[in-house]
Scaffold this motif. Sequence first.
Motif, PDB file in Angstrom:
ATOM      1  N   ASP A  58       0.801  -1.055  -0.086  1.00 16.17           N
ATOM      2  CA  ASP A  58      -0.195   0.233  -0.364  1.00 16.17           C
ATOM      3  C   ASP A  58       0.795   1.007  -0.068  1.00 16.17           C
ATOM      4  OD1 ASP A  58      -2.714  -0.550  -0.381  1.00 16.17           O
ATOM      5  OD2 ASP A  58      -3.564  -0.014   2.300  1.00 16.17           O
TER       6      ASP A  58
ATOM      7  N   LYS B  79      -1.548   4.606   0.072  1.00 18.12           N
ATOM      8  CA  LYS B  79      -2.887   4.706  -0.278  1.00 18.12           C
ATOM      9  C   LYS B  79      -4.506   4.696   0.555  1.00 18.12           C
ATOM     10  CE  LYS B  79      -1.795   1.083  -4.344  1.00 18.12           C
ATOM     11  NZ  LYS B  79      -1.721  -0.356  -5.040  1.00 18.12           N
ATOM     12  N   THR B  80      -4.538   4.015   0.746  1.00 19.85           N
ATOM     13  CA  THR B  80      -5.683   3.619   2.396  1.00 19.85           C
ATOM     14  C   THR B  80      -4.678   3.517   3.482  1.00 19.85           C
ATOM     15  OG1 THR B  80      -6.119   1.263   1.998  1.00 19.85           O
ATOM     16  CG2 THR B  80      -7.376   3.004   0.500  1.00 19.85           C
TER      17      THR B  80
ATOM     18  N   PRO C 252      -5.689   9.236   8.283  1.00 15.60           N
ATOM     19  CA  PRO C 252      -5.194   9.536   6.889  1.00 15.60           C
ATOM     20  C   PRO C 252      -4.035  10.372   7.472  1.00 15.60           C
ATOM     21  CG  PRO C 252      -7.427  11.131   8.414  1.00 15.60           C
ATOM     22  CD  PRO C 252      -7.215   9.893   9.159  1.00 15.60           C
TER      23      PRO C 252
ATOM     24  N   THR D 125      -2.497   9.072   4.155  1.00 17.02           N
ATOM     25  CA  THR D 125      -3.022   8.816   2.505  1.00 17.02           C
ATOM     26  C   THR D 125      -3.037   9.767   1.375  1.00 17.02           C
ATOM     27  OG1 THR D 125      -5.336   9.706   3.428  1.00 17.02           O
ATOM     28  CG2 THR D 125      -4.445   7.754   3.738  1.00 17.02           C
TER      29      THR D 125
ATOM     30  N   GLU E 130      -5.115  10.549  -0.648  1.00 18.48           N
ATOM     31  CA  GLU E 130      -6.462  11.384  -0.542  1.00 18.48           C
ATOM     32  C   GLU E 130      -6.104  12.425   0.889  1.00 18.48           C
ATOM     33  OE1 GLU E 130     -11.663  11.322   0.629  1.00 18.48           O
ATOM     34  OE2 GLU E 130      -9.829   9.492   0.719  1.00 18.48           O
TER      35      GLU E 130
END
Length: 288
Positions: A17, A46-47, A51, A70, A72
Motif C-alpha cells: 500500500d 494508498k489507504t 488519514p 494517505t 487522499e
Amino acid sequence: MENILRPIYQERASHPDTLAVIMIERRNQTSPQTDNFDVALLVIVKTADRPVFIKHYEFNDQKASMQIVTDEQLQQWILLGTNRRIVDWLMNGKILFDRNEYLVNLIDKLHMFPFSERKLKIGLEYGKLIRRYLEGKGFFEARQYLDAYNHIVHALHHLARLEVIDNGFYPETTVWNQVRQIEPQVYKLYHELVDSGEALEKRLELLFLASDFLIHSKAEIGAAHLLSIMEEKDNWYFAELLEHPEIQYYSVDLGILIEFLIEKHLIEVVKVETKGQQIFHRTYSISK
C-alpha cells in the motif's frame, strides 16, 4: 542519518500500500519545517485507517518523526493549502522510495499546476482575503488598531498567495520572496504596512486607501471559480451552493464572498416567495 533510519522506512516501503517515502532534514537551528526535529519522514500510502498517523523516534541525541499520510489526505492538503509545508517537502525532500514513479508524476503535476486546480485555489484565497480585509476594516472603524493590523496582514498574505497562484506557481512558505518578483505592487503594500515610520493608525488608513482598488480589481479573477459553478443552473439557494462538492471548500467564507460579489454586481439576488407575508427566500444567480 539515512542509514540509521533505513530499517524504519524499508519496513514501510515493503508494504504494497506504500506509494512513496521522502526524507526531510533540518536545515537550520530553528526548523519549523520539521517541527524542530532533526529529520522527518513522509510516508504516503494508498489507504489507511487514519488519514494521518505520526510516530516519533530518538537516537544518538537526535530526533526523528515519521508521518504516514494517505494519498487522499495529501491531495486535499495540496488543493486547499491547509498544510503549507507539504509542497516544500515534496519539492525539496529526498526521495527514498517511489513506487511506479508516483512521486515523479506528482511533482510534474505540481510544476504544471493544472488550470482547474489553480482556479479553485484562487477562489479560496479570494474568499479568505475578503473576510480578513472586511474584518480588518471593521476593527479600524472601531479604532481597534492592533486587531485591524493583525487582520490586514493576513489579508495581504492571502492577496500575495492569490497573485502567486494566478501566475501559475504554488505559494511557498517564503511567499513574500515570490511576490517581490511577481507583483511588486502587493509587496510594496505589505512593506509599507510593516516597515513604515508612520503611526499605526496612519499606516492602516493609507493601506486601506491604496488596497481598496487593488482588492476590488481582483473580483472577476477571484470569483471566476464560483461563477463557473453557478453557471450550472439559473438560481441557487445558499444551502445548495454549500452542498456542491467544490463550493463546500469555501466553508465559512462563502457568505461574505457572495455579499461582496453582489456589491460588485457579479451576482444578483432573486427573491422567491415563502408562505410568510412579505418574507422571501433569497436565491443567487449570475448577473446578466
